[in-house]
Design an enzyme around this catalytic site. Structure first.
Site, PDB file in Angstrom:
ATOM      1  N   TYR A 105      56.839  36.997  25.756  1.00 56.02           N
ATOM      2  CA  TYR A 105      56.836  38.457  25.788  1.00 56.02           C
ATOM      3  C   TYR A 105      56.249  38.964  24.478  1.00 56.02           C
ATOM      4  O   TYR A 105      56.591  38.469  23.390  1.00 56.02           O
ATOM      5  CB  TYR A 105      58.274  38.994  25.935  1.00 56.02           C
ATOM      6  N   GLU A 193      52.754  46.797  26.260  1.00 54.19           N
ATOM      7  CA  GLU A 193      53.558  45.606  26.515  1.00 54.19           C
ATOM      8  C   GLU A 193      52.751  44.588  27.307  1.00 54.19           C
ATOM      9  O   GLU A 193      52.087  44.951  28.276  1.00 54.19           O
ATOM     10  CB  GLU A 193      54.780  46.045  27.329  1.00 54.19           C
TER      11      GLU A 193
END
Ligand code: GDP
Ligand code: MN
Length: 393
Positions: A105, A193
């Site tokens: 991530y 993101e």
């Protein structure tokens, strides 16, 4: 403003980040055509992904692999028939399927507390980061970018080491992490993101050797609405199909409207007064269902639109109207409320406080129309909270 994965990927690509090529299709036939091209290019599988502005598409069946044009068409048809978290899927992204070795991530957010862009990385990629943050907050590594210098190389390396990335991937990770911050700045984003940022295996074409590299497999970008006037070209990325209809109407009417989780709908003029009203609702023991500022000088049609927005939220059990008449005329608001109530589909208790310009005329109209009124804001908040509680039980 949230933008679709495909558009977010375009912005990342423009900042030099590694994003595998993709196509967007609106029909299963178009998805088939895209898959046919991709498979002819020497890829053995394609991935078909729902383009909706919500996370967790994978879990909802919105991300699927296909090994042939037939299968891609069938998978695309199935995904285009889905409704994910209330949003119907109208487009799919089609891309060569990545051979994933590991998922990470990586995200950048505007952190209001530190007034910096904060970059977060985790070795637990792919899954929803909110879940990681809840269960294992220590698995998320953070650094704050310098306001003028951006993310420095050593900071990015610190993140890489934190998530166990080193060796051949270090240099690429540093440039990707810096690219995220550059993307935040270039487009005035609130959030950029990449989840997953993946190590993928790629063959050299002959199948003799495979290499591994880091690529952005998913992308999510939220743009700061207040900064959009600085980027007129980004307005084209607005997706009316996926936008909450209430948000679209509010924008069209020039009403500042933000959904919250409570049961007291609030209609107020002025942002400061709207926030004060929400505070008083909370102090009276209630929870506001929204922030709503009808702005200065609102006419009755705007009042009616605001009422529609509030009532469209099924959680609303009572409405508190708080108007301080300056440029806005109290009697005009009262007329708007009376007109709105005459056509509204749902009957919800309403408490109205209007002071300032033409307040007496407003009071007379409202009393005649049998509206519940209040003289002070404390009284109005208490009445609205009591009314919501009575409906709730
Ligand atoms: P999200 O669920 O909305 O976040 O959608 P993602 O694009 O992140 O996809 C969800 C998951 O599907 C990823 O974490 C991967 O595990 C998997 N996935 C996505 N793209 C590919 C791909 O090209 N190949 C493979 N094998 N899996 C993929
Ligand atoms: Mn994802």
């Amino acid at each position: 403003m949230k933008i679709q994965e495909a558009d977010a990927k375009s912005l990342l690509l423009a900042q030099g980040l590694p994003v595998p090529a993709w196509d967007v299709a609106r029909t299963a036939a178009d998805a088939r055509a895209a898959a046919t091209r991709i498979l002819a290019d020497g890829n053995d599988k394609v991935v078909v992904k729902a383009q909706v502005l919500v996370g967790g598409r994978g879990k909802a069946g919105g991300v699927r692999l296909a090994g042939s044009a037939d299968e891609a068409e069938a998978v695309a048809a199935a995904i285009l028939a889905l409704t994910i978290k209330g949003i119907p899927v109208r487009k799919v992204l089609v891309a060569p399927a990545a051979d994933i070795a590991r998922e990470y991530y990586l995200g950048a957010i505007l952190d209001r507390a530190s007034r910096r862009i904060v970059v977060m990385a985790s070795a637990e990629g792919g899954v929803e980061i909110e879940e990681v943050a809840r269960v294992r907050p220590e698995a998320i590594h953070r650094v704050a970018a310098h306001p003028h210098l951006g993310l420095l190389d050593w900071q990015a390396r610190q993140l890489a080491f934190g998530i166990g990335l080193g060796g051949p991937f270090l240099r690429d990770f540093v440039s990707i992490a810096r690219g995220l911050v550059a993307t935040m700045v270039a487009y005035d984003a609130d959030l950029v993101e990449v989840n997953p940022l993946a190590i993928v295996r790629e063959s050299d074409g002959t199948g003799a050797a495979t290499t591994e590299r880091l690529v952005c497999l998913d992308a999510k970008i939220t743009l700061d609405d207040s900064a959009l006037p600085r980027h007129p070209e980004l307005e084209a990325l607005r997706d009316p199909d996926s936008e909450d209809p209430a948000d679209a109407e509010a924008r069209a009417m020039g009403i500042a409207f933000i959904h919250l989780d409570g049961s007291i709908g609030c209609m107020v003029n002025g942002a400061g007064l709207a926030m004060t009203t929400m505070d008083l609702v909370k102090r009276a023991g209630g929870e506001p269902a929204n922030f709503l500022d009808i702005g200065g000088g609102a006419r009755s049609d705007k009042v009616a639109a605001a009422m529609r927005l509030i009532l469209a939220d099924p959680k609303v059990r009572a409405i508190l109207v708080n108007i301080f008449g300056g440029i806005t005329r109290g009697d005009e608001v009262a007329r708007g409320l009376i007109e709105a109530r005459a056509v509204q589909e749902r009957d919800v208790p309403m408490v109205v406080r209007i002071v300032g310009t033409n307040a007496e005329e407003a009071g007379r109209l409202l009393t005649e129309a049998r509206f519940e009124t209040a003289a002070s804001l404390d009284e109005a908040a208490a009445k609205a909270v009591a009314a919501a509680a009575a409906v709730g039980s």
